[in-house]
Design a protein around this motif. Structure first.
Motif, PDB file in Angstrom:
ATOM      1  N   ASP A   1      25.267 -49.564  35.621  1.00  0.00           N
ATOM      2  CA  ASP A   1      26.277 -50.335  34.903  1.00  0.00           C
ATOM      3  C   ASP A   1      26.805 -49.511  33.731  1.00  0.00           C
ATOM      4  O   ASP A   1      26.082 -49.266  32.764  1.00  0.00           O
ATOM      5  CB  ASP A   1      25.671 -51.651  34.393  1.00  0.00           C
ATOM      6  CG  ASP A   1      26.703 -52.567  33.753  1.00  0.00           C
ATOM      7  OD1 ASP A   1      27.828 -52.112  33.457  1.00  0.00           O
ATOM      8  OD2 ASP A   1      26.369 -53.747  33.532  1.00  0.00           O
ATOM      9  N   PRO A   2      28.078 -49.067  33.786  1.00  0.00           N
ATOM     10  CA  PRO A   2      28.629 -48.243  32.706  1.00  0.00           C
ATOM     11  C   PRO A   2      28.778 -48.988  31.382  1.00  0.00           C
ATOM     12  O   PRO A   2      28.930 -48.369  30.339  1.00  0.00           O
ATOM     13  CB  PRO A   2      29.986 -47.799  33.249  1.00  0.00           C
ATOM     14  CG  PRO A   2      30.315 -48.739  34.346  1.00  0.00           C
ATOM     15  CD  PRO A   2      29.024 -49.281  34.873  1.00  0.00           C
ATOM     16  N   LYS A   3      28.702 -50.309  31.420  1.00  0.00           N
ATOM     17  CA  LYS A   3      28.768 -51.071  30.174  1.00  0.00           C
ATOM     18  C   LYS A   3      27.417 -51.058  29.459  1.00  0.00           C
ATOM     19  O   LYS A   3      27.342 -51.269  28.259  1.00  0.00           O
ATOM     20  CB  LYS A   3      29.218 -52.508  30.449  1.00  0.00           C
ATOM     21  CG  LYS A   3      30.664 -52.592  30.950  1.00  0.00           C
ATOM     22  CD  LYS A   3      31.131 -53.994  31.147  1.00  0.00           C
ATOM     23  CE  LYS A   3      30.932 -54.639  32.473  1.00  0.00           C
ATOM     24  NZ  LYS A   3      30.954 -53.932  33.703  1.00  0.00           N
ATOM     25  N   VAL A   4      26.357 -50.774  30.218  1.00  0.00           N
ATOM     26  CA  VAL A   4      25.004 -50.748  29.658  1.00  0.00           C
ATOM     27  C   VAL A   4      24.567 -49.314  29.335  1.00  0.00           C
ATOM     28  O   VAL A   4      23.957 -49.071  28.295  1.00  0.00           O
ATOM     29  CB  VAL A   4      24.000 -51.401  30.643  1.00  0.00           C
ATOM     30  CG1 VAL A   4      22.571 -51.260  30.144  1.00  0.00           C
ATOM     31  CG2 VAL A   4      24.361 -52.865  30.869  1.00  0.00           C
ATOM     32  N   MET A   5      24.884 -48.371  30.212  1.00  0.00           N
ATOM     33  CA  MET A   5      24.483 -46.968  29.981  1.00  0.00           C
ATOM     34  C   MET A   5      25.238 -46.393  28.791  1.00  0.00           C
ATOM     35  O   MET A   5      26.404 -46.726  28.556  1.00  0.00           O
ATOM     36  CB  MET A   5      24.758 -46.112  31.218  1.00  0.00           C
ATOM     37  CG  MET A   5      23.736 -46.333  32.315  1.00  0.00           C
ATOM     38  SD  MET A   5      23.801 -45.046  33.569  1.00  0.00           S
ATOM     39  CE  MET A   5      22.799 -43.799  32.784  1.00  0.00           C
ATOM     40  N   ARG A   6      24.568 -45.528  28.073  1.00  0.00           N
ATOM     41  CA  ARG A   6      25.140 -44.885  26.887  1.00  0.00           C
ATOM     42  C   ARG A   6      25.484 -43.431  27.193  1.00  0.00           C
ATOM     43  O   ARG A   6      24.858 -42.770  28.032  1.00  0.00           O
ATOM     44  CB  ARG A   6      24.152 -44.945  25.719  1.00  0.00           C
ATOM     45  CG  ARG A   6      23.788 -46.354  25.328  1.00  0.00           C
ATOM     46  CD  ARG A   6      24.968 -47.068  24.698  1.00  0.00           C
ATOM     47  NE  ARG A   6      24.809 -48.508  24.750  1.00  0.00           N
ATOM     48  CZ  ARG A   6      25.807 -49.370  24.654  1.00  0.00           C
ATOM     49  NH1 ARG A   6      27.048 -48.931  24.509  1.00  0.00           N
ATOM     50  NH2 ARG A   6      25.594 -50.657  24.694  1.00  0.00           N
ATOM     51  N   VAL A   7      26.451 -42.923  26.478  1.00  0.00           N
ATOM     52  CA  VAL A   7      26.912 -41.547  26.650  1.00  0.00           C
ATOM     53  C   VAL A   7      25.747 -40.570  26.506  1.00  0.00           C
ATOM     54  O   VAL A   7      25.627 -39.618  27.282  1.00  0.00           O
ATOM     55  CB  VAL A   7      28.061 -41.221  25.665  1.00  0.00           C
ATOM     56  CG1 VAL A   7      28.372 -39.741  25.635  1.00  0.00           C
ATOM     57  CG2 VAL A   7      29.303 -42.040  26.009  1.00  0.00           C
ATOM     58  N   TYR A   8      24.867 -40.780  25.544  1.00  0.00           N
ATOM     59  CA  TYR A   8      23.764 -39.835  25.316  1.00  0.00           C
ATOM     60  C   TYR A   8      22.843 -39.700  26.527  1.00  0.00           C
ATOM     61  O   TYR A   8      22.153 -38.703  26.679  1.00  0.00           O
ATOM     62  CB  TYR A   8      22.956 -40.179  24.061  1.00  0.00           C
ATOM     63  CG  TYR A   8      22.068 -41.395  24.172  1.00  0.00           C
ATOM     64  CD1 TYR A   8      20.804 -41.313  24.769  1.00  0.00           C
ATOM     65  CD2 TYR A   8      22.466 -42.628  23.665  1.00  0.00           C
ATOM     66  CE1 TYR A   8      19.987 -42.421  24.875  1.00  0.00           C
ATOM     67  CE2 TYR A   8      21.659 -43.740  23.767  1.00  0.00           C
ATOM     68  CZ  TYR A   8      20.419 -43.631  24.370  1.00  0.00           C
ATOM     69  OH  TYR A   8      19.612 -44.734  24.481  1.00  0.00           O
ATOM     70  N   GLU A   9      22.843 -40.684  27.426  1.00  0.00           N
ATOM     71  CA  GLU A   9      21.979 -40.646  28.603  1.00  0.00           C
ATOM     72  C   GLU A   9      22.494 -39.691  29.689  1.00  0.00           C
ATOM     73  O   GLU A   9      21.718 -39.284  30.548  1.00  0.00           O
ATOM     74  CB  GLU A   9      21.839 -42.046  29.200  1.00  0.00           C
ATOM     75  CG  GLU A   9      21.149 -43.036  28.277  1.00  0.00           C
ATOM     76  CD  GLU A   9      21.068 -44.414  28.892  1.00  0.00           C
ATOM     77  OE1 GLU A   9      20.132 -44.640  29.683  1.00  0.00           O
ATOM     78  OE2 GLU A   9      21.949 -45.254  28.589  1.00  0.00           O
ATOM     79  N   ILE A  10      23.774 -39.367  29.646  1.00  0.00           N
ATOM     80  CA  ILE A  10      24.351 -38.557  30.729  1.00  0.00           C
ATOM     81  C   ILE A  10      25.044 -37.283  30.259  1.00  0.00           C
ATOM     82  O   ILE A  10      25.403 -36.443  31.067  1.00  0.00           O
ATOM     83  CB  ILE A  10      25.345 -39.388  31.573  1.00  0.00           C
ATOM     84  CG1 ILE A  10      26.560 -39.809  30.739  1.00  0.00           C
ATOM     85  CG2 ILE A  10      24.647 -40.587  32.198  1.00  0.00           C
ATOM     86  CD1 ILE A  10      27.720 -40.335  31.557  1.00  0.00           C
ATOM     87  N   MET A  11      25.212 -37.128  28.968  1.00  0.00           N
ATOM     88  CA  MET A  11      25.974 -35.985  28.448  1.00  0.00           C
ATOM     89  C   MET A  11      25.190 -34.680  28.518  1.00  0.00           C
ATOM     90  O   MET A  11      23.973 -34.676  28.675  1.00  0.00           O
ATOM     91  CB  MET A  11      26.368 -36.242  26.998  1.00  0.00           C
ATOM     92  CG  MET A  11      25.195 -36.250  26.056  1.00  0.00           C
ATOM     93  SD  MET A  11      25.710 -36.648  24.396  1.00  0.00           S
ATOM     94  CE  MET A  11      24.165 -36.509  23.534  1.00  0.00           C
ATOM     95  N   SER A  12      25.903 -33.580  28.380  1.00  0.00           N
ATOM     96  CA  SER A  12      25.287 -32.264  28.197  1.00  0.00           C
ATOM     97  C   SER A  12      25.214 -32.010  26.702  1.00  0.00           C
ATOM     98  O   SER A  12      26.234 -32.053  26.017  1.00  0.00           O
ATOM     99  CB  SER A  12      26.143 -31.174  28.842  1.00  0.00           C
ATOM    100  OG  SER A  12      26.198 -31.358  30.227  1.00  0.00           O
TER     101      SER A  12
END
Length: 156
Positions: free
Chosen positions: A69-80
């Motif tokens: 869910d992109p509304k729940v996931m945060r940028v810091y979880e997927i960023m480089s």
């Protein structure tokens, strides 16, 4: 006589969209859609924190592909983060080689803070490599500090 190498500062995009690492992925997607961007620079949390980057590839490969869910996931979880950043005084051919070796498509341009972003599109559309190819690369040195790193390499 060696031809003068174009520098990153001559071709970089100076208007840069940033986002907080704590923002939702949905928020990042909204900013990317609104501004027609393929990546956002992730702001440092403090003066000692490095910049990061979140790309459309990160979002598709790490969120959409797994049904998160992109509304729940945060940028810091997927960023480089940290990511490769470059100095605005670097030669364009050097950055093209850096991109080739690291398989990245864009990098924040940092000099006393964020001053822009350079991408493979900037190199293709704005540089003079077609008109003035350089067979011998010039070595980049910061005249004020010859020991200063020309580009920062991190494992992303």
């Amino acid at each position: 006589m060696a031809t003068k190498m174009m520098r990153v500062e001559e071709i970089m995009t100076k208007t840069v969209a940033t986002i907080s690492g704590s923002a939702s992925v949905a928020g990042a997607v909204a900013v990317m859609k609104e501004k027609g961007l393929r990546a956002l620079i992730v702001e440092p949390r403090d003066a000692n924190d490095p910049y990061g980057m979140v790309t459309e590839t990160d979002i598709v490969y790490k969120v959409a592909a797994f049904g998160h869910d992109p509304k729940v996931m945060r940028v810091y979880e997927i960023m480089s983060k940290p990511c490769i950043s470059v100095n605005p005084e670097l030669g364009v051919e050097y950055v093209a080689r850096l991109f080739s070796q690291t398989r990245i498509r864009r990098a924040p341009v940092i000099k006393d803070g964020l001053v822009g972003v350079v991408s493979i599109t900037d190199i293709l559309r704005k540089s003079d490599f077609v008109e003035k190819p350089k067979s011998n690369f010039e070595v980049y040195y910061n005249e004020a500090d010859p020991d200063e790193a020309a580009a920062k390499f991190y494992d992303c």
